[in-house]
Design a protein around this motif. Structure first.
Motif, PDB file in Angstrom:
ATOM      1  N   GLU A 287      -2.285  12.975   1.574  1.00 18.11           N
ATOM      2  CA  GLU A 287      -1.319  11.974   0.654  1.00 18.11           C
ATOM      3  C   GLU A 287      -2.213  11.276  -0.500  1.00 18.11           C
ATOM      4  OE1 GLU A 287       1.701  12.600   1.413  1.00 18.11           O
ATOM      5  OE2 GLU A 287       0.371  14.244   2.604  1.00 18.11           O
ATOM      6  N   VAL A 288      -1.461  11.298  -1.647  1.00 13.24           N
ATOM      7  CA  VAL A 288      -2.256  10.445  -2.600  1.00 13.24           C
ATOM      8  C   VAL A 288      -2.357   8.993  -2.533  1.00 13.24           C
ATOM      9  CG1 VAL A 288      -1.205  12.037  -4.551  1.00 13.24           C
ATOM     10  CG2 VAL A 288       0.036  10.126  -3.979  1.00 13.24           C
ATOM     11  N   GLU A 289      -1.754   8.453  -1.670  1.00 11.66           N
ATOM     12  CA  GLU A 289      -1.851   7.129  -1.167  1.00 11.66           C
ATOM     13  C   GLU A 289      -3.136   6.719  -0.180  1.00 11.66           C
ATOM     14  OE1 GLU A 289       2.556   7.518  -1.824  1.00 11.66           O
ATOM     15  OE2 GLU A 289       1.068   8.757  -0.806  1.00 11.66           O
ATOM     16  N   THR A 290      -3.233   7.796   0.419  1.00 10.91           N
ATOM     17  CA  THR A 290      -4.597   7.961   1.399  1.00 10.91           C
ATOM     18  C   THR A 290      -5.780   8.065   0.551  1.00 10.91           C
ATOM     19  OG1 THR A 290      -3.367   8.795   3.256  1.00 10.91           O
ATOM     20  CG2 THR A 290      -5.655   8.677   3.314  1.00 10.91           C
ATOM     21  N   GLN A 291      -5.699   9.044  -0.263  1.00 15.52           N
ATOM     22  CA  GLN A 291      -6.831   9.439  -1.114  1.00 15.52           C
ATOM     23  C   GLN A 291      -7.155   8.188  -2.015  1.00 15.52           C
ATOM     24  OE1 GLN A 291      -5.626  12.963  -3.242  1.00 15.52           O
ATOM     25  NE2 GLN A 291      -4.893  13.851  -1.492  1.00 15.52           N
TER      26      GLN A 291
ATOM     27  N   ALA B 233       0.770  -1.249   0.038  1.00 17.99           N
ATOM     28  CA  ALA B 233      -0.105   0.018   0.052  1.00 17.99           C
ATOM     29  C   ALA B 233       0.673   1.213  -0.053  1.00 17.99           C
ATOM     30  CB  ALA B 233      -0.844  -0.072   0.954  1.00 17.99           C
ATOM     31  N   ASN B 234       2.178   1.077   0.086  1.00 16.48           N
ATOM     32  CA  ASN B 234       3.130   2.384   0.346  1.00 16.48           C
ATOM     33  C   ASN B 234       4.285   1.736  -0.538  1.00 16.48           C
ATOM     34  OD1 ASN B 234       4.605   4.532   1.306  1.00 16.48           O
ATOM     35  ND2 ASN B 234       4.724   3.903   3.278  1.00 16.48           N
ATOM     36  N   PRO B 235       4.351   1.897  -1.754  1.00 21.91           N
ATOM     37  CA  PRO B 235       5.182   1.372  -2.346  1.00 21.91           C
ATOM     38  C   PRO B 235       6.643   2.340  -2.395  1.00 21.91           C
ATOM     39  CG  PRO B 235       3.602   2.194  -4.041  1.00 21.91           C
ATOM     40  CD  PRO B 235       3.078   1.967  -2.550  1.00 21.91           C
ATOM     41  N   ASP B 236       6.402   3.642  -2.438  1.00 25.74           N
ATOM     42  CA  ASP B 236       7.544   4.616  -2.330  1.00 25.74           C
ATOM     43  C   ASP B 236       8.538   4.218  -0.960  1.00 25.74           C
ATOM     44  OD1 ASP B 236       6.584   5.718  -4.578  1.00 25.74           O
ATOM     45  OD2 ASP B 236       6.119   7.467  -3.935  1.00 25.74           O
ATOM     46  N   GLY B 237       7.585   4.174   0.090  1.00 27.65           N
ATOM     47  CA  GLY B 237       8.210   4.083   1.282  1.00 27.65           C
ATOM     48  C   GLY B 237       9.179   2.577   1.407  1.00 27.65           C
ATOM     49  N   VAL B 238       8.334   1.748   0.589  1.00 24.69           N
ATOM     50  CA  VAL B 238       9.019   0.119   0.554  1.00 24.69           C
ATOM     51  C   VAL B 238      10.361   0.463  -0.236  1.00 24.69           C
ATOM     52  CG1 VAL B 238       8.617  -2.267  -0.039  1.00 24.69           C
ATOM     53  CG2 VAL B 238       6.756  -1.022   1.061  1.00 24.69           C
ATOM     54  N   ASP B 239      10.308   1.045  -1.243  1.00 24.49           N
ATOM     55  CA  ASP B 239      11.398   1.217  -2.143  1.00 24.49           C
ATOM     56  C   ASP B 239      12.589   1.801  -1.182  1.00 24.49           C
ATOM     57  OD1 ASP B 239      10.774   0.622  -4.884  1.00 24.49           O
ATOM     58  OD2 ASP B 239      10.082   2.776  -4.894  1.00 24.49           O
TER      59      ASP B 239
ATOM     60  N   ASN C 175       5.444   7.356   3.902  1.00 26.99           N
ATOM     61  CA  ASN C 175       5.703   7.505   2.716  1.00 26.99           C
ATOM     62  C   ASN C 175       6.878   8.300   2.217  1.00 26.99           C
ATOM     63  OD1 ASN C 175       4.812  10.093   2.660  1.00 26.99           O
ATOM     64  ND2 ASN C 175       3.137   9.859   1.284  1.00 26.99           N
ATOM     65  N   ALA C 176       6.946   8.626   0.923  1.00 31.73           N
ATOM     66  CA  ALA C 176       8.181   9.447   0.479  1.00 31.73           C
ATOM     67  C   ALA C 176       8.156  10.919   0.270  1.00 31.73           C
ATOM     68  CB  ALA C 176       8.700   8.807  -0.710  1.00 31.73           C
ATOM     69  N   GLN C 177       6.823  11.500   0.907  1.00 31.98           N
ATOM     70  CA  GLN C 177       6.392  12.923   0.453  1.00 31.98           C
ATOM     71  C   GLN C 177       7.236  13.753   1.544  1.00 31.98           C
ATOM     72  OE1 GLN C 177       5.236  16.216   0.484  1.00 31.98           O
ATOM     73  NE2 GLN C 177       3.215  15.705   1.063  1.00 31.98           N
ATOM     74  N   GLY C 178       7.882  14.737   0.992  1.00 32.25           N
ATOM     75  CA  GLY C 178       8.315  16.103   1.875  1.00 32.25           C
ATOM     76  C   GLY C 178       9.876  15.626   2.278  1.00 32.25           C
TER      77      GLY C 178
ATOM     78  N   ASP D 183       3.049   9.736   7.887  1.00 32.72           N
ATOM     79  CA  ASP D 183       2.497   8.349   8.132  1.00 32.72           C
ATOM     80  C   ASP D 183       1.202   8.185   7.837  1.00 32.72           C
ATOM     81  OD1 ASP D 183       1.703   6.168   9.568  1.00 32.72           O
ATOM     82  OD2 ASP D 183       2.315   7.003  11.598  1.00 32.72           O
ATOM     83  N   LEU D 184       0.944   7.244   6.825  1.00 32.34           N
ATOM     84  CA  LEU D 184      -0.368   7.146   6.053  1.00 32.34           C
ATOM     85  C   LEU D 184      -1.336   6.341   7.002  1.00 32.34           C
ATOM     86  CD1 LEU D 184       1.162   5.674   2.793  1.00 32.34           C
ATOM     87  CD2 LEU D 184       0.076   7.849   3.150  1.00 32.34           C
ATOM     88  N   ASN D 185      -0.834   6.156   8.450  1.00 32.99           N
ATOM     89  CA  ASN D 185      -1.825   5.472   9.170  1.00 32.99           C
ATOM     90  C   ASN D 185      -1.983   6.604  10.222  1.00 32.99           C
ATOM     91  OD1 ASN D 185      -3.478   3.269   9.638  1.00 32.99           O
ATOM     92  ND2 ASN D 185      -2.277   2.401  11.423  1.00 32.99           N
ATOM     93  N   ARG D 186      -1.722   7.967  10.054  1.00 31.59           N
ATOM     94  CA  ARG D 186      -2.457   8.808  10.794  1.00 31.59           C
ATOM     95  C   ARG D 186      -2.725   9.802   9.992  1.00 31.59           C
ATOM     96  NH1 ARG D 186      -0.965   5.509  13.558  1.00 31.59           N
ATOM     97  NH2 ARG D 186       0.124   5.545  15.626  1.00 31.59           N
ATOM     98  N   ASN D 187      -2.970   9.799   8.815  1.00 34.05           N
ATOM     99  CA  ASN D 187      -3.434  10.872   7.535  1.00 34.05           C
ATOM    100  C   ASN D 187      -4.831  10.676   7.266  1.00 34.05           C
ATOM    101  OD1 ASN D 187      -3.054  11.454   4.283  1.00 34.05           O
ATOM    102  ND2 ASN D 187      -2.605  12.870   5.700  1.00 34.05           N
ATOM    103  N   ALA D 188      -5.614   9.561   7.616  1.00 36.36           N
ATOM    104  CA  ALA D 188      -6.861   9.332   7.200  1.00 36.36           C
ATOM    105  C   ALA D 188      -7.740  10.231   7.980  1.00 36.36           C
ATOM    106  CB  ALA D 188      -7.163   7.922   7.353  1.00 36.36           C
TER     107      ALA D 188
END
Length: 425
Positions: free
Chosen positions: A278-282, A213-219, A234-237, A247-252
């Protein structure tokens, strides 16, 4: 064996993808911090420390460097060094590698696997591109965000419509990038669905799987090769003093910005500049709205209707928990009894502990499981997979642990969720 000893074998050289300081790679520390459930635990999180999702009685665990104990002391927390991981100088993986760290698959391999399964089982599997990662939106590498729908195909199946004929179970891995167990278990689940007795259950059920679900972070994680980078977000910022990203699990956008998250861009629980930024959250939220009917009225105490179908599971590591809403509070949802029963049934199959986050760990707002239940009424759960001690504990267990330890525990839980999805309430 003390609670966090497994981290001695699995912690990495760095806590972020930022270059090492000029004096070379630094050691990684795990600190045991007394922080009972309630105000002390919430204050520790609010200060932005990298708090592991694991509790030992009154103690939590913080990942840091040689200066973290001093910071904790200045903030009023005592700590003791649980483990120390010396820096490693192993070479990173090659960009052509399909695996890293003993067998874990790269993002590229995961996405190719989805296409391969769909090509070999066209009667069962459909790959859906549901968005782009942040880096791809910037023209800086990145990846498509992909899911696979697996069912015995009939008219209307795998359609991006909440009125599809079959109930849907949704399972995702590696929303937190460093939790590599979860991506591997998603891979195994996909293969099991198309190649075992579970296939028979697909006559009356759709299963949707997002392995990464978070490919940039996994990269970033896999860039370390045999010493994976412990990147969570994720990788944004950018951040000059810690890990980049949100943190995508604090962004929803369910109680976004409240307890257990941070406005500090360098915090591991940085919530982003706004809800759903975040685009991943959206992309995930858009996909869920296309897959599930909204069966719950607004308000924190409203219940979803008895005809609700489906379930959503976000796999994380570690701690051996089955968690359910609410995460932002210990207030009970309108469907608390049913959620508690489902969680208890799954946890009993694996020896996990079931409860609301604030009952067994700490409260945190802006999580995806809260959003799914809040917005749609669909039962949603977080599984924290893996013990904190032993050879197979921690964030980075040896690859053999997936087949020998984690999969035998998680598979029965997945089957339980498949059976419950038709009529969860």
């Amino acid at each position: 064996m003390r609670t966090a000893l497994a981290l001695l074998a699995c912690l990495t050289l760095l806590l972020s993808p930022a270059p090492a300081p000029a004096d070379g790679p630094q050691a990684t520390y795990v600190l045991r911090v007394p922080a009972p459930v309630g105000e002390p635990a919430q204050r520790l999180l609010a200060l932005g420390y990298d708090v592991v999702e694991q509790r030992d009685g009154a103690d939590l665990f913080v990942i840091g460097d040689a200066h973290t104990a001093d910071r904790l002391r200045a903030d009023g927390f005592q700590s003791t060094v649980e483990t120390t991981r010396p820096p490693s100088h192993q070479a990173p993986r090659s960009l052509d590698d399909a695996t890293y760290y003993g067998g874990y698959r790269t993002v590229t391999a995961h996405l190719a696997h989805l296409d391969d399964v769909a090509a070999k089982h066209p009667e069962l599997a459909t790959v859906v591109d549901y968005g782009d990662s942040w880096r791809k939106t910037q023209g800086d590498g990145g990846h498509d965000l992909k899911a696979v729908c697996i069912t015995r195909k009939a008219p209307g199946d795998c359609a991006l419509s909440p009125t599809a004929p079959k109930p849907r179970l949704f399972v995702m891995g590696q929303l937190h990038a460093r939790e590599i167990t979860t991506g591997d278990l998603a891979w195994r689940f996909i293969d099991d669905l198309v190649g075992s007795e579970l296939t028979a259950m697909l006559d009356t059920l759709e299963v949707w799987v997002v392995p990464i679900a978070n490919p940039d972070g996994v990269d970033i994680v896999e860039s370390g090769g045999d010493t994976p980078v412990l990147h969570r977000k994720n990788a944004q910022g950018t951040c000059s003093s810690g890990p980049r990203g949100v943190d995508l699990n604090r962004n929803a956008g369910s109680h976004w910005g409240e307890i257990g998250s941070s406005p500090n861009k360098c915090s591991e629980v940085y919530r982003g500049p706004r809800a759903d930024s975040e685009v991943e959250t959206q992309a995930l939220e858009s996909l869920w709205r296309k897959l599930y009917r909204d069966t719950r009225a607004p308000g924190d105490t409203a219940a979803a209707t008895p005809d609700t179908t489906g379930a959503v599971i976000s796999m994380h590591s570690y701690g051996n928990y089955v968690l359910f809403p609410w995460g932002w509070s210990t207030q009970k949802t309108g469907n608390d009894a049913a959620l508690r029963k489902m969680a208890g049934d799954m946890a009993a199959l694996s020896g996990f502990t079931a409860g609301q986050p604030g009952e067994v760990l700490y409260n945190a707002a802006g999580a995806t499981d809260d959003w799914v239940y809040d917005d749609l009424g669909v039962p949603s759960f977080v599984w924290e997979i893996g013990a904190s001690s032993g050879t197979c504990g921690g964030f980075l267990p040896p690859f053999s642990c997936q087949q020998d330890v984690h999969w035998p525990k998680v598979r029965p839980m997945l089957v339980s969720a498949m059976k419950a999805a038709a009529k969860p309430y």
